[in-house]
Design an enzyme around this catalytic site. Sequence first.
Site, mmCIF file in Angstrom:
data_model
loop_
_atom_site.group_PDB
_atom_site.id
_atom_site.type_symbol
_atom_site.label_atom_id
_atom_site.label_comp_id
_atom_site.label_asym_id
_atom_site.label_seq_id
_atom_site.Cartn_x
_atom_site.Cartn_y
_atom_site.Cartn_z
ATOM 1 N N ALA A 125 16.845 -30.010 57.146
ATOM 2 C CA ALA A 125 16.666 -29.039 58.224
ATOM 3 C C ALA A 125 17.972 -28.306 58.491
ATOM 4 C CB ALA A 125 16.166 -29.743 59.487
ATOM 5 N N PHE A 157 11.096 -23.127 59.090
ATOM 6 C CA PHE A 157 10.946 -22.915 57.648
ATOM 7 C C PHE A 157 11.361 -24.156 56.852
ATOM 8 C CE2 PHE A 157 12.477 -18.444 58.948
ATOM 9 C CZ PHE A 157 11.230 -18.102 59.444
ATOM 10 N N ILE A 158 11.024 -25.340 57.337
ATOM 11 C CA ILE A 158 11.472 -26.573 56.698
ATOM 12 C C ILE A 158 10.440 -27.054 55.675
ATOM 13 C CG2 ILE A 158 12.312 -28.912 57.060
ATOM 14 C CD1 ILE A 158 13.989 -26.566 58.329
ATOM 15 N N GLU A 243 21.465 -26.656 44.492
ATOM 16 C CA GLU A 243 20.217 -26.136 45.043
ATOM 17 C C GLU A 243 19.890 -24.774 44.436
ATOM 18 O OE1 GLU A 243 18.342 -24.613 49.312
ATOM 19 O OE2 GLU A 243 20.163 -25.824 49.297
ATOM 20 N N ARG A 269 -7.383 -7.860 26.190
ATOM 21 C CA ARG A 269 -8.024 -6.865 27.061
ATOM 22 C C ARG A 269 -8.021 -5.504 26.372
ATOM 23 N NH1 ARG A 269 -11.616 -5.614 31.105
ATOM 24 N NH2 ARG A 269 -10.847 -3.865 32.361
ATOM 25 N N GLN A 280 1.862 2.482 23.778
ATOM 26 C CA GLN A 280 3.320 2.417 23.690
ATOM 27 C C GLN A 280 3.985 2.039 25.012
ATOM 28 O OE1 GLN A 280 5.937 5.984 23.313
ATOM 29 N NE2 GLN A 280 6.425 5.122 21.290
ATOM 30 N N GLU A 368 21.325 -10.968 49.040
ATOM 31 C CA GLU A 368 22.488 -10.317 49.632
ATOM 32 C C GLU A 368 23.648 -11.299 49.820
ATOM 33 O OE1 GLU A 368 19.004 -8.007 49.960
ATOM 34 O OE2 GLU A 368 19.333 -10.032 50.728
#
Length: 380
Positions: A125, A157-158, A243, A269, A280, A368
């Site tokens: 956290a 946002f944990i 991380e 497809r 192309q 950023e």
Amino acid sequence: MRREIFNEEHEAFRDVVRSFIAKEIAPYHEQWEKDGIVSREVWLAAGRQGLLGIDIEESHGGGGNTDYRYYVVLNEELARAGVHGPGFAVHNDINGSYLARLCNEEQNRRWLPGYCSGEIITGIAMTEPAAGSDLQGIKTTAVKDGDDYVLNGSKTFISNGILADLVIVVAKTDLSAGAKGVSLLAVERGMEGFDRGRNLDKVGLHAQDTAELFFDNVRVPKENLLGEEGMGFIYLMQNLARERLSIGTTALAAAEASFEQTLDYCKTREAFGRPIGKFQHNRFTLAEMKTEITVARSFTDQCILAEGDGELSAEEAAMLKYWNTELLKTVVDRCVQLHGGYGYMTEYPIAKAYQDARIQTIFGGTTEIMKEIIGRSLGV
């Protein structure tokens, strides 16, 4: 292209991971996405298979294998399969680094066997409602009171936030010391005053639980301090490179998978009487993606080896995270376009990949912030 950084043992482990995904994750992942959370059983299954705590000492229930490439294999295969629900990378790559390095012997005995078996799911956290990339701006406090720290604040946002049994909480233990006043506390499920908020409704990664956490006068015993008091910010800086490497390697594997799926689609497809890959413009788009992915793969494997040797720098990790996550975002967007209307249908893997990709340039430090880290290393 054969990847020289992996040997036969790594590839045998890759086969184990693929079998695990096919048996324990793939059949259930669609339901987990609807539920917004995976079952605890998949964590226990991962523990039984030896996929958790690979680098933890055998005496504490781990695999005793410090070769980081095994974690890379695990993360790559989860990404290639598009199964992002189980937050194994947060548990292994991020939290495991803190626990393995900072736990004392008593903490090792208390937490690591469950960590490796999947009985103790972990989270970390850091982020707060008003503090994301600026970790020095956190408001959560932990004030000493006798043999305890009294913890107050909130996090958001944990990842693994709902399931986590042990949460590494970043808190200020000295309000006057700036970065030197930050510490890491291990908060356990059931501690009075520790509550979870919503399982957050996200754009993508729907099967991975992401939560708000609240701490109201939580008494955390001093025995739950990780490492030394006041060293938290330094510990965070030391671990963020790994991380970001984890995020970057996962992003590239996801980009490779999306490209391969799209290449197959372009070969089969048809439009105007021929496969759409024969046009192309489409062929050039595929050529561009293949080249960009191949170049990124070379730098990524270089960084993986550097991490294994203990030589990965913060700047290299930032470059990798910035480049690979932005590349993933670009690749999946092109792949959706090449799929046409089908690319917008969530029954197609590329649509889910598009949703899951968007967060990659944000969590673990935004693009950023990565550029800022790189720029500062240049002396400007």
